[in-house]
Design a protein around this motif. Structure first.
Motif, PDB file in Angstrom:
ATOM      1  N   ALA A  46       0.824  -1.210   0.000  1.00  0.00           N
ATOM      2  CA  ALA A  46       0.000   0.000   0.000  1.00  0.00           C
ATOM      3  C   ALA A  46       0.858   1.260   0.000  1.00  0.00           C
ATOM      4  N   LEU A  47       2.010   1.195   0.682  1.00  0.00           N
ATOM      5  CA  LEU A  47       2.901   2.347   0.739  1.00  0.00           C
ATOM      6  C   LEU A  47       3.787   2.456  -0.500  1.00  0.00           C
ATOM      7  N   GLY A  48       3.930   1.343  -1.205  1.00  0.00           N
ATOM      8  CA  GLY A  48       4.815   1.343  -2.361  1.00  0.00           C
ATOM      9  C   GLY A  48       6.284   1.265  -1.968  1.00  0.00           C
ATOM     10  N   VAL A  49       6.567   0.598  -0.839  1.00  0.00           N
ATOM     11  CA  VAL A  49       7.947   0.428  -0.386  1.00  0.00           C
ATOM     12  C   VAL A  49       8.246  -1.062  -0.295  1.00  0.00           C
ATOM     13  N   SER A  50       9.517  -1.372  -0.174  1.00  0.00           N
ATOM     14  CA  SER A  50       9.893  -2.772  -0.051  1.00  0.00           C
ATOM     15  C   SER A  50       9.611  -3.256   1.372  1.00  0.00           C
ATOM     16  N   LEU A  51       9.452  -4.542   1.511  1.00  0.00           N
ATOM     17  CA  LEU A  51       9.178  -5.142   2.817  1.00  0.00           C
ATOM     18  C   LEU A  51      10.321  -4.889   3.809  1.00  0.00           C
ATOM     19  N   PRO A  52      11.595  -5.041   3.408  1.00  0.00           N
ATOM     20  CA  PRO A  52      12.675  -4.737   4.349  1.00  0.00           C
ATOM     21  C   PRO A  52      12.674  -3.284   4.812  1.00  0.00           C
ATOM     22  N   ALA A  53      12.265  -2.351   3.945  1.00  0.00           N
ATOM     23  CA  ALA A  53      12.207  -0.938   4.339  1.00  0.00           C
ATOM     24  C   ALA A  53      11.151  -0.731   5.421  1.00  0.00           C
ATOM     25  N   LEU A  54      10.032  -1.440   5.321  1.00  0.00           N
ATOM     26  CA  LEU A  54       8.985  -1.333   6.335  1.00  0.00           C
ATOM     27  C   LEU A  54       9.455  -1.932   7.657  1.00  0.00           C
ATOM     28  N   TYR A  55      10.074  -3.111   7.584  1.00  0.00           N
ATOM     29  CA  TYR A  55      10.604  -3.736   8.802  1.00  0.00           C
ATOM     30  C   TYR A  55      11.629  -2.825   9.464  1.00  0.00           C
ATOM     31  N   SER A  56      12.498  -2.237   8.685  1.00  0.00           N
ATOM     32  CA  SER A  56      13.538  -1.383   9.254  1.00  0.00           C
ATOM     33  C   SER A  56      12.945  -0.128   9.894  1.00  0.00           C
ATOM     34  N   ALA A  57      11.909   0.456   9.289  1.00  0.00           N
ATOM     35  CA  ALA A  57      11.270   1.645   9.865  1.00  0.00           C
ATOM     36  C   ALA A  57      10.640   1.310  11.209  1.00  0.00           C
ATOM     37  N   VAL A  58       9.963   0.164  11.294  1.00  0.00           N
ATOM     38  CA  VAL A  58       9.333  -0.234  12.559  1.00  0.00           C
ATOM     39  C   VAL A  58      10.406  -0.544  13.599  1.00  0.00           C
ATOM     40  N   ASP A  59      11.491  -1.192  13.179  1.00  0.00           N
ATOM     41  CA  ASP A  59      12.591  -1.489  14.107  1.00  0.00           C
ATOM     42  C   ASP A  59      13.201  -0.206  14.665  1.00  0.00           C
ATOM     43  N   LYS A  60      13.385   0.791  13.821  1.00  0.00           N
ATOM     44  CA  LYS A  60      13.965   2.055  14.271  1.00  0.00           C
ATOM     45  C   LYS A  60      13.027   2.767  15.241  1.00  0.00           C
TER      46      LYS A  60
END
Length: 139
Positions: free
Chosen positions: A49-63
């Protein structure tokens, strides 16, 4: 009705995120990604939905979890928010609404390597027809 311990925990978390009048340095992009994850409760769908890669989403939540100091999402089979995640969701929505609108960038011209202009109306080369001013066409 909210218990007193839950209310103090809520105040403690908000105090951690808001240092005085200055907001904690959470990136707006990370908050937007967290809100999308909280709405979808599914990492791949939120990333799509955001148009981002899955690792980018995981990394944002981790940060974000690192900044807050507590887990925000339970990542087991049914993904769900922790109590800290639910509190951050309200705060994140408020910060996103208060944020200034992003400046629109002028659209870049269809670029690439700079070449001499050949014009738009160039005739396509048709296979099988000889090129003009050529004695013979190679095969």
């Amino acid at each position: 009705m909210v218990s007193a311990s839950a209310d103090t925990a809520h105040e403690d978390l908000l105090r951690q995120w808001n240092v005085g009048d200055r907001k904690a340095p959470m990136k707006l992009e990370h908050l937007v990604r967290f809100v999308a994850l909280a709405e979808h409760l599914h990492f791949p769908r939120a990333a799509q939905a955001l148009g981002v890669s899955l690792p980018a989403l995981y990394s944002a939540v981790d940060k974000l979890e690192e900044e807050v100091g507590q887990p925000l999402v339970i990542r087991d089979a049914p993904t769900r928010l922790t109590p800290a995640g639910a509190l951050l969701l309200d705060e994140a929505r408020a910060r996103i609404a208060d944020a200034p609108a992003a400046a629109t960038r002028p659209k870049a011209s269809g670029g690439g390597k700079a070449k001499a202009s050949k014009g738009k109306g160039r005739a396509p080369i048709v296979k099988g027809q000889p090129k003009p001013y050529k004695k013979r066409q190679g095969r």
